[in-house]
Design an enzyme around this catalytic site. Structure first.
Site, mmCIF file in Angstrom:
data_model
loop_
_atom_site.group_PDB
_atom_site.id
_atom_site.type_symbol
_atom_site.label_atom_id
_atom_site.label_comp_id
_atom_site.label_asym_id
_atom_site.label_seq_id
_atom_site.Cartn_x
_atom_site.Cartn_y
_atom_site.Cartn_z
ATOM 1 N N HIS A 30 14.028 9.500 3.172
ATOM 2 C CA HIS A 30 12.724 9.069 2.681
ATOM 3 C C HIS A 30 11.818 8.748 3.860
ATOM 4 C CE1 HIS A 30 9.755 7.478 -0.050
ATOM 5 N NE2 HIS A 30 9.802 6.258 0.499
ATOM 6 N N ASP B 72 4.521 2.718 1.678
ATOM 7 C CA ASP B 72 5.654 3.450 1.111
ATOM 8 C C ASP B 72 5.179 4.094 -0.194
ATOM 9 O OD1 ASP B 72 8.014 4.471 0.210
ATOM 10 O OD2 ASP B 72 9.125 2.575 0.283
ATOM 11 N N CYS C 113 7.455 12.708 -0.487
ATOM 12 C CA CYS C 113 7.247 11.511 0.333
ATOM 13 C C CYS C 113 6.684 11.861 1.713
ATOM 14 C CB CYS C 113 8.550 10.741 0.474
ATOM 15 S SG CYS C 113 9.899 11.713 1.198
#
Length: 490
Positions: free
Chosen positions: A381, A398, A449
């Protein structure tokens, strides 16, 4: 009058009291059968008063009652000898009954689709039959039925109902006149068919004239008609204006991060991402010594994770864009994906990255920047940490909405050591605000992501709000591929 004997008393009682039923006397033998008496004359009172032989009890009782109440002269029952038997006479035939009317075939009059009264044949009525009722005229019910048949006709036939009447059968009609066709009368199977033409009007004429005159004199209606015409002209004017307005008004400018790709760019990107030779070199960036092959660039296809080569090359292109147009973009520094791993390898180690930011290599010091971007890779991630020198705070972004304060504390310690090592200044960066950015555009799948992280950096370097979302990710992948192929960020 003599004395009343027993026989006379008994005969008188027989006339007054009902006689119980008993079997009739047996007829005399054939040898002793008396001759038939002559037909009694109506003028002979003695014969007219004698009762018929073998009378029933009811007849005797009725005759006795009639004799007792009648005032007409005639011989009484006392004049008949009690001891003499009643003479046997021939029975008179009963009077003929009233003749019944002859029931023959009758003719039914069918006019205007209703059955009229039955009329007998012209053979002549019997003398005893009641007189035939006179033919009835067209009454209210028949007239209503006639009007209903005209207003709501039966299923159309080719000869009776035209197509126009079938289409407007629900419209109420007014019968104005019925014109008969003269001799056009036809009799089939003892039925009379009346054929004629019906002249109808949907609305009475007087109503049409009244409404027309009312419309001419009604001021409110004239005002409404004027308003309707005015609204219609305004609508036509707006339609014409809608056609001309795009020509005279400037087109709304699309924000630069969302400028669509041309057809030529679409074709180039499609060929680069879906070509056959995976080891073909598509781009070589000499300052960073990064070579992009088709296999590396294919991480920008949909549902693919971004790799380090693509991310690091794009960050170098963003720095070159800033150097080309320093007035348009913020002064930033972009660490590559290996910086944070090197910094925390074996714990916090500033000396491992001390040479990464020399002024000879960069041409500027980090303390002179507005923002410093640090990519954070957590196994599978991508996240982003920002050292916001302009606002004196450390930020964490995030795309899954999580927060990691440990990363921000390590970067705060690093920035204090970096400033002290390069400029000899002592700053209190540990007291700066450390926050997780809220209201972020978040990813809605498990592979975007890295693209979200690049767009966080891109928009912050433009000093723009994060106004993109998941729906733009396909476009951003193609645009990033195009910029890498051209070695130029826009």
């Amino acid at each position: 009058m003599g004395a009343l004997t027993d026989s006379r008393k008994r005969l008188t009682a027989d006339h007054r009291l009902p006689i119980p039923s008993f079997p009739p006397p047996s007829p005399p033998p054939p040898s002793k059968r008396p001759k038939l008496a002559p037909f009694p004359s109506s003028l002979d009172p003695s014969t007219s008063a004698s009762p018929p032989p073998n009378p029933s009890p009811q007849i005797i009782h009725g005759a006795a009652a009639a004799a007792s109440t009648s005032n007409t002269p005639g011989p009484s029952s006392s004049s008949i000898p009690a001891c003499s038997p009643l003479p046997n006479r021939r029975r008179l035939p009963p009077p003929p009954p009233f003749k019944r009317p002859i029931h023959g075939p009758q003719r039914v009059l069918r006019a205007f689709r209703f059955d009229g009264p039955a009329r007998p044949h012209a053979a002549g009525p019997s003398w005893s039959s009641p007189p035939a009722p006179p033919p009835r005229s067209l009454g209210l019910e028949q007239y209503v039925e006639l009007v209903s048949s005209v207003s709501h006709p039966a299923p159309p036939t080719p000869t009776t109902i035209p197509d126009a009447a079938r289409e407007k059968e629900a419209v109420p009609l007014e019968v104005v006149a019925i014109e008969e066709d003269g001799d056009d009368r036809k009799q089939q199977d003892d039925e009379e068919v009346v054929r004629g033409s019906v002249v109808v009007r949907r609305v009475p004429l007087y109503k049409e004239l009244y409404e027309a005159s009312s419309r001419k004199r009604d001021a409110k209606l004239k005002t409404l008609e004027f308003e309707v015409r005015l609204a219609e002209e305004g609508r036509l004017g707006l339609e014409r204006l809608a056609e001309v307005l795009p020509r005279i008004s400037p087109k709304e400018e699309v924000p630069e991060p969302f400028v669509p790709l041309t057809d030529e760019d679409e074709e180039i990107v499609r060929e680069a991402l879906h070509g056959r030779n995976s080891r073909e070199r598509l781009a070589v960036h000499e300052p960073s010594n990064i070579v992009i092959t088709r296999e590396i660039l294919q991480c920008l296809n949909n549902q693919e994770w971004l790799n380090d080569e693509v991310i690091n090359l794009y960050l170098d292109l963003l720095k070159e864009r800033e150097l080309r147009q320093p007035s348009k973009f913020l002064r930033c520094h972009f660490f590559n994906t290996f910086f944070y791993k090197k910094l925390i390898s074996g714990g916090y180690d500033y000396k491992a990255v001390r040479r990464w930011t020399t002024k000879r290599k960069l041409g500027y010091s980090l303390i002179e920047c507005d923002k410093i971007f640090v990519p954070i890779h957590k196994e599978v991630h991508w996240c982003l940490a920002v050292i916001n020198i302009k606002d004196k705070k450390f930020q964490y972004l995030d795309s899954l909405g999580s927060m990691d304060m440990k990363v921000l504390r390590i970067l705060a310690r690093y920035f204090v050591d970096e400033v002290k090592d390069k400029s000899g200044q002592q700053i209190d960066a540990l007291s700066w605000k450390q926050e997780g950015v809220t209201n972020l555009p978040l990813q809605e799948n498990g592979w975007d992501c890295g693209m979200f992280m690049l767009k966080y950096i891109d928009f912050y370097s433009r000093n723009m709000d994060l106004i993109f979302g998941q729906k733009h990710m396909r476009y951003f992948r193609k645009r990033t591929a195009k910029e890498i192929l051209n070695l130029r960020a826009e």
